[in-house]
Design an enzyme around this catalytic site. Sequence first.
Site, mmCIF file in Angstrom:
data_model
loop_
_atom_site.group_PDB
_atom_site.id
_atom_site.type_symbol
_atom_site.label_atom_id
_atom_site.label_comp_id
_atom_site.label_asym_id
_atom_site.label_seq_id
_atom_site.Cartn_x
_atom_site.Cartn_y
_atom_site.Cartn_z
ATOM 1 N N TYR A 144 -55.130 -24.774 -14.488
ATOM 2 C CA TYR A 144 -56.492 -24.032 -14.162
ATOM 3 C C TYR A 144 -56.970 -23.195 -15.353
ATOM 4 O O TYR A 144 -57.996 -22.323 -15.692
ATOM 5 C CB TYR A 144 -55.306 -22.889 -12.785
ATOM 6 C CG TYR A 144 -55.051 -23.079 -11.609
ATOM 7 C CD1 TYR A 144 -55.878 -23.902 -10.850
ATOM 8 C CD2 TYR A 144 -54.447 -22.157 -10.668
ATOM 9 C CE1 TYR A 144 -54.830 -24.598 -10.095
ATOM 10 C CE2 TYR A 144 -54.296 -22.594 -9.842
ATOM 11 C CZ TYR A 144 -55.207 -23.160 -9.600
ATOM 12 O OH TYR A 144 -54.209 -24.099 -8.064
ATOM 13 N N LYS A 195 -42.772 -31.932 -11.350
ATOM 14 C CA LYS A 195 -43.384 -33.523 -11.159
ATOM 15 C C LYS A 195 -42.972 -33.954 -11.522
ATOM 16 O O LYS A 195 -43.574 -35.428 -12.791
ATOM 17 C CB LYS A 195 -44.618 -33.974 -10.453
ATOM 18 C CG LYS A 195 -44.625 -33.182 -9.279
ATOM 19 C CD LYS A 195 -44.726 -34.243 -8.040
ATOM 20 C CE LYS A 195 -45.397 -35.966 -7.788
ATOM 21 N NZ LYS A 195 -44.564 -36.282 -6.955
ATOM 22 N N ASP A 228 -42.837 -32.586 -4.357
ATOM 23 C CA ASP A 228 -43.314 -33.230 -2.740
ATOM 24 C C ASP A 228 -42.262 -32.520 -1.747
ATOM 25 O O ASP A 228 -42.815 -32.443 -0.603
ATOM 26 C CB ASP A 228 -44.212 -33.864 -2.843
ATOM 27 C CG ASP A 228 -43.335 -35.503 -3.705
ATOM 28 O OD1 ASP A 228 -42.071 -34.855 -4.346
ATOM 29 O OD2 ASP A 228 -43.490 -36.767 -3.815
ATOM 30 N N ASP A 252 -49.076 -22.032 -6.737
ATOM 31 C CA ASP A 252 -50.214 -21.637 -5.539
ATOM 32 C C ASP A 252 -50.132 -22.097 -4.195
ATOM 33 O O ASP A 252 -50.023 -21.944 -3.470
ATOM 34 C CB ASP A 252 -51.395 -22.063 -6.386
ATOM 35 C CG ASP A 252 -52.757 -21.715 -5.716
ATOM 36 O OD1 ASP A 252 -52.814 -21.348 -4.843
ATOM 37 O OD2 ASP A 252 -54.125 -22.119 -6.034
ATOM 38 N N ASP A 256 -47.892 -19.871 -0.521
ATOM 39 C CA ASP A 256 -48.705 -19.981 0.476
ATOM 40 C C ASP A 256 -47.927 -20.585 1.976
ATOM 41 O O ASP A 256 -47.805 -20.691 3.139
ATOM 42 C CB ASP A 256 -49.913 -20.460 0.809
ATOM 43 C CG ASP A 256 -51.421 -19.295 0.550
ATOM 44 O OD1 ASP A 256 -51.137 -18.660 -0.769
ATOM 45 O OD2 ASP A 256 -52.251 -19.916 0.143
#
Length: 370
Positions: A144, A195, A228, A252, A256
Site C-alpha cells: 500500500y 507467500k 492462501d 487487511d 476481515d
Amino acid sequence: MSTPNKKLLILPGDGIGPEVMRQVHRVIEWFDKKRLARFETSEGLVGGCAYDSEGAPISDETMARAQESDAVLFGAVGGPKWEALPFAVRPERGLLRLRKEMGLFANLRPAMVFEPLVGASTLKPEVVSGLDIMILRELTGGVYFGEPRGIETLPNGERRGVNTQVYTTSEIVRVGRVAFELARKRRNKVCSVEKANVMESGELWREEMQKLHDAEYKDVELSHMYADNCAMQLVRNPKQFDVIVTDNLFGDILSDCAAMLTGSLGMLPSASLGAADSTGRRKALYEPVHGSAPDIAGKDIANPLACVLSFAMMLRYSFDMTEQADIVEKAVQSALARGVRTTDIMQPGTARVSTTVMGDTLLRELDKLA
Ligand code: NAD
C-alpha cells in the site's frame, strides 16, 4: 488492584461515536468509584465535528495531546454531511493523521466469539464456539506504500498499473516483536503468514521471523503458513490459531475474514500500537472496527460493546491491567447471557434494548463481578 493515574485522550468523533463512547465513560467512572483504576481523561474533537468547529479533521493542538497521552480512545468519524469536502480535510484524514504521526505500525484485531452469540456466526457453532484469536497486521508498510507505484501508458498504447510489495528487516522485526509479546500474554503461539513460495518479500519475512524467534523468543511456539492456506484454515478450523502475524495486504483481508467468524460489526474492537520507548510504553490508539453508522446515529440504538471492548484492550495492552480487562470482558459476556441485545445482534428469544440500557446492564454485571 489500585493503580496510578493514566493519561487518556478520548476522541468520540461523529455519528454514533459519541453515543457509544458515553457508555465507555460510564465504565471508566465505575472503575474510579470502585477504586479499581483511575484515569486522567480529557476529550478532543476529531473528524467532521472537528472540521466544523476547528477547521481541520484534527487540530495541531489535539494532535499534540494525542502524542502526550498514554493511550487514545477513538470512536468513529465521517458522515454524509462531510462527503463533498476536499480529500485533505475529510473526516477520515483525522484518523490517518493520528496513525501516521503516532507511528502506529501494528494493528491488533481480535476475533472473539462470546458464547451467547455463537449463533450469529455463519459457521457451525462447534467451529467457532470459544474462539479467541488475534490477527496482527503490519499497518504502515508493504504494497500500500511501496514505490514505484502508479499507472503509466506504455509505448504500444497499453496502460500498466504498478504497486510494489516491499519490506525491510527492521519493519518485519518490529511487528514480529509485538506478535511474540502478545503471544506471551495469551496462549504462546504465533503463526507467521506470507507467500514465501512465490514472493521474495515473503521469503525475507519468513527468514526474519524465524531469526527473531530463535534469538529472543524461543519460549513461544512459531509456525509459518502461506496466506492462501491461512484464509482456508480460518474458516475450516480457526481455533488452531492464537496470534497470526502478517503484512499489510494479507492482514487487511485476513482480519476481515476472521472478524466475520464472530458475526457482528458492533462487537469488534481493535488497537493500533507504535514503537516502544525506553520504558517499554508504546503509543497506542484503541477504536471499534465499525464506522460512524449515520443510518442509526442519534437514535440510542447503536451497540456500544465494540467500543467498550476497545477500552478493555487498552487496559490489557497499554496498562497491563489484566484483571480489570478480564472484568470488562466478563461483564459483556454476562450482559449478553442475560439475553439483552441491541438491534444489530438480535436473536429470537432475546430482548431488544437501547445503547443506554445495554450500558446499564453492563454496569450491573460489573457490580456483581467486582
Ligand atoms: P459503518 O461501520 O458505519 O456501518 C455499516 C453498517 O453497520 C450500518 O448499517 C450501521 O448501522 C451498522 N453498524 C455499525 N456499527 C454499529 C454499531 N455499533 N451498532 C449497530 N450497528 C452498527 O460503515 P459505513 O456505513 O460504510 O460508513 C459510515 C461512515 O463511517 C462513513 O462516513 C465512513 O467513511 C465512516 N467510517 C469510519 C470508520 C472509522 O471511523 N474508523 C470506519 C469505517 C467507516
